[in-house]
Design a protein around this motif. Structure first.
Motif, PDB file in Angstrom:
ATOM      1  N   THR A  53       0.837  -1.202   0.000  1.00 34.99           N
ATOM      2  CA  THR A  53       0.000   0.000   0.000  1.00 34.99           C
ATOM      3  C   THR A  53       0.871   1.249   0.000  1.00 34.99           C
TER       4      THR A  53
ATOM      5  N   ILE B  31      -2.049  -1.214   9.458  1.00 31.26           N
ATOM      6  CA  ILE B  31      -3.328  -1.659   8.912  1.00 31.26           C
ATOM      7  C   ILE B  31      -3.838  -2.764   9.830  1.00 31.26           C
TER       8      ILE B  31
ATOM      9  N   THR C 291      -9.095  -4.838   7.944  1.00 34.02           N
ATOM     10  CA  THR C 291      -9.172  -3.522   7.312  1.00 34.02           C
ATOM     11  C   THR C 291      -9.038  -3.660   5.800  1.00 34.02           C
TER      12      THR C 291
ATOM     13  N   VAL D 176      -8.380  -1.410   2.184  1.00 32.93           N
ATOM     14  CA  VAL D 176      -7.832  -0.175   1.630  1.00 32.93           C
ATOM     15  C   VAL D 176      -8.243  -0.108   0.166  1.00 32.93           C
TER      16      VAL D 176
ATOM     17  N   LEU E  36      -5.044   6.942  -2.779  1.00 34.69           N
ATOM     18  CA  LEU E  36      -5.857   6.363  -1.720  1.00 34.69           C
ATOM     19  C   LEU E  36      -7.261   6.950  -1.812  1.00 34.69           C
TER      20      LEU E  36
ATOM     21  N   MET F  61      -9.909   4.046   3.485  1.00 32.12           N
ATOM     22  CA  MET F  61      -9.378   2.971   4.327  1.00 32.12           C
ATOM     23  C   MET F  61     -10.456   2.681   5.356  1.00 32.12           C
TER      24      MET F  61
END
Length: 161
Positions: free
Chosen positions: A118, A131, A135, A137, A151, A154
């Motif tokens: 990420t 993270i 979770t 993303v 991004l 999240m």
């Protein structure tokens, strides 16, 4: 609901038991809380995932269990790739991402690989991301060829509990 459909969703498996009955890391299962968290996450994300999505998972039990909740919610097949297993290299996960094209590519894996990949996709090479288990993303490609992304969101478990 998310405002933008992600091109790539990276998911850390849900919270897992500390040990397995076999003593092997590959056989560690999700806790009841971990299973509940990923079920709710899958339900929350399913409206944002297109019909041509592809889900690829580590073959470890906890990632398979996490993936099952998503495949049920989005009606998509689940593929397995040994290169996504715990303790595998960052380059191996990157190779899996490069090899698969889909409206939405969903990768279910482990820390620290999920966090490092990420950060690399976001050009945050000096940053260590935390993270939490369970979770997701969501990323949108800036340049798939150069493996650069933005991004979008999240979503940790506490947002969907």
């Amino acid at each position: 609901m998310m405002r933008h459909q992600a091109d790539l969703i990276l998911i850390r498996h849900g919270k897992a038991e500390r040990t397995s009955t076999t003593g092997s890391d590959i056989d560690r299962s999700l806790t009841a809380t971990g299973a509940d968290d990923v079920r709710k996450l899958a339900s929350a994300l399913s409206p944002c995932i297109g019909p041509d999505s592809v889900l690829i998972s580590s073959p470890f039990l906890r990632t398979r269990q996490t993936s099952e909740h998503f495949t049920a919610a989005i009606n998509s097949p689940m593929l397995f790739d040994d290169r996504l297993g715990a303790e595998r290299s960052i380059d191996e996960m990157t190779d899996v991402i490069r090899e698969h094209y889909a409206a939405t590519l969903i990768i279910v894996g482990h820390m620290p690989t999920i966090a490092v990949v990420t950060a690399q996709l976001l050009q945050m090479s000096a940053v260590t991301l935390d993270i939490p288990p369970g979770t997701a993303v969501g990323l949108r490609w800036i340049s798939r060829h150069r493996m650069l992304a933005d991004l979008l969101w999240m979503m940790p478990p506490y947002l969907v509990r």
